[in-house]
Design a protein around this motif. Structure first.
Motif, PDB file in Angstrom:
ATOM      1  N   TYR A 119      44.600  50.818  44.604  1.00  9.12           N
ATOM      2  CA  TYR A 119      44.271  50.744  43.181  1.00  9.12           C
ATOM      3  C   TYR A 119      44.974  51.842  42.402  1.00  9.12           C
ATOM      4  CZ  TYR A 119      40.908  49.772  39.329  1.00  9.12           C
ATOM      5  OH  TYR A 119      40.311  49.420  38.135  1.00  9.12           O
ATOM      6  N   ARG A 137      45.004  54.255  38.103  1.00  7.84           N
ATOM      7  CA  ARG A 137      44.984  52.798  37.900  1.00  7.84           C
ATOM      8  C   ARG A 137      45.391  52.453  36.476  1.00  7.84           C
ATOM      9  NH1 ARG A 137      41.893  50.387  33.692  1.00  7.84           N
ATOM     10  NH2 ARG A 137      40.470  52.027  33.078  1.00  7.84           N
ATOM     11  N   MET A 145      46.369  48.565  35.757  1.00  7.09           N
ATOM     12  CA  MET A 145      45.368  47.772  36.467  1.00  7.09           C
ATOM     13  C   MET A 145      44.049  47.731  35.702  1.00  7.09           C
ATOM     14  SD  MET A 145      46.025  48.931  40.391  1.00  7.09           S
ATOM     15  CE  MET A 145      47.529  48.454  41.225  1.00  7.09           C
TER      16      MET A 145
END
Length: 401
Positions: free
Chosen positions: A225, A265, A270
């Motif tokens: 991640y 992240r 993300m």
């Protein structure tokens, strides 16, 4: 233990602060927080523990602040305890059919040993949670968010019972006898290769294998991640501390917490559930169209498929974007304007330790999502310039073969 409120004030990212504030409020009414097997080890290593999603988790460590930990991960390798995540195993001959009814993934055509990012959808095509699904010869290995664990399990079990009542052969087991440890960064493979005694060059990103790590049998997925190369290692509870210590013997490895995980992240573009994703946002709006295979786009067959197919055909009214912001950082909830008109809001934002710029993600009206579009964000009552920027902010370092 450091006060959770003090830690929240120290964090550099709005989403990290918000997620911990939310979990602090939720945890305040609980008598005890859940602890991972590594909890006491975190404390011994100087981990500053805070309530998060009903768990006591490290937000950072005394030897490295959030910013330095972030940079270390981008340049070397860091260990993240992600054992609070919900891990389940789906078995039975109808497991593919069952799970395709709940997610947008094309599991039928996913090769054995490979994993894919997907989402659970509701009846309106909104996202219940995001998840990683790995296909094995005899099962599906599924990891989803800690903050959505109760909701996810209730959703899965409700539909599981209905599926079984119609004669479907499928079963679900929560994996509670293993911990999940993420080793992330450009030197992660070098560290793990030294422990398994062989090259991992032929191990593609998003694949999974069973590896013997110094006598410890582990399920290892090449994923993570952070936007970097790395591995998520499912290790038996009794071996979790020993494995962590083995990896920390390398001078290339440090422990990292929730603070660095969130800024990493965000730089990687993300999504974080509760920020970029929720039950009102479809995968198309979220920029996750690529998670829906060609067959699934045509056939549907998952909850809310009609709405998702409508968005695929006719487009959407809002789009997820990346922004580089001039001036003070734009935090979660900051309003976005175009020519004086309110056109969206920021969902996550922070100073980027890698780029030395303020970055953010958010949603704006369709048509304003193209790279280079000039917008404004309102921060502390003042409008600041912002430019739409292609995601990810930092190029991915995933391993390719």
């Amino acid at each position: 233990m450091l006060s959770a409120l003090k830690v929240v004030k120290a964090l550099p990212t709005s989403s990290a602060r918000t997620m911990i504030q939310r979990s602090f409020a939720a945890a305040a009414s609980q008598e005890t927080l859940k602890k991972t097997v590594l909890h006491d080890f975190h404390v011994e290593q100087g981990g500053k523990m805070v309530p998060y999603a009903g768990w006591s988790m490290p937000v950072q460590y005394s030897n490295l602040g959030v910013g330095p930990s972030h940079v270390w991960t981008r340049q070397n390798a860091s260990i993240f305890d992600v054992s609070h995540m919900l891990a389940t195993r789906i078995t039975g001959k109808d497991r593919i059919k069952f799970f395709e009814s709940l997610t947008v993934a094309d599991l039928e055509n996913l090769p054995v040993g490979s994993g894919t990012l997907s989402v659970f959808t509701n009846e309106n095509g909104g996202i219940i949670d995001d998840t990683i699904i790995t296909k094995h010869q005899d099962s599906l290995y599924v990891v989803s968010n800690a903050g959505c664990a109760d909701k996810d399990l209730a959703h899965l079990r409700k539909h599981l019972a209905a599926f079984q009542n119609k004669g479907g052969d499928v079963d679900l087991k929560v994996i509670d006898d293993h911990q999940l440890i993420a080793l992330q960064g450009p030197k992660a493979a070098k560290v793990l290769e030294a422990l398994v005694g062989k090259s991992l060059q032929d191990f593609p990103f998003m694949d999974a294998r069973y590896l013997n790590i110094k006598g410890i049998e582990c399920h290892v997925a090449r994923s993570g991640y952070t936007g970097e190369d790395g591995f998520e290692i499912s290790v038996p509870n009794g071996d979790a501390v020993a494995l962590t210590k083995l990896m920390l013997e390398s001078p290339d490895v440090e422990l990292a917490g929730l603070g660095a995980r969130d800024s990493l992240r965000l730089e990687a573009g993300m999504c974080l559930y509760g920020h970029e994703l929720d039950e009102t946002i479809t995968p198309i709006e979220a920029g996750l169209t690529w998670t829906i295979g060609k067959r699934r786009r045509a056939e549907g067959g998952f909850l809310g498929a009609a709405k998702v197919q409508e968005h695929l055909k006719n487009g959407v009214e809002r789009r997820r974007i990346g922004l580089v912001v001039t001036g003070a950082p734009a935090r979660d909830g900051a309003e976005i304007f175009a020519n004086g008109e309110l056109v969206g809001k920021v969902t996550s934002g922070c100073p980027s330790p890698s780029l030395k710029k303020n970055v953010a993600m958010g949603y704006v009206k369709n048509g304003l999502h193209k790279s280079g579009t000039e917008l404004e964000v309102q921060v502390r009552g003042r409008k600041q310039k912002a430019v739409v920027t292609k995601l990810p902010f930092v190029p991915a370092g995933y391993h390719k073969i």
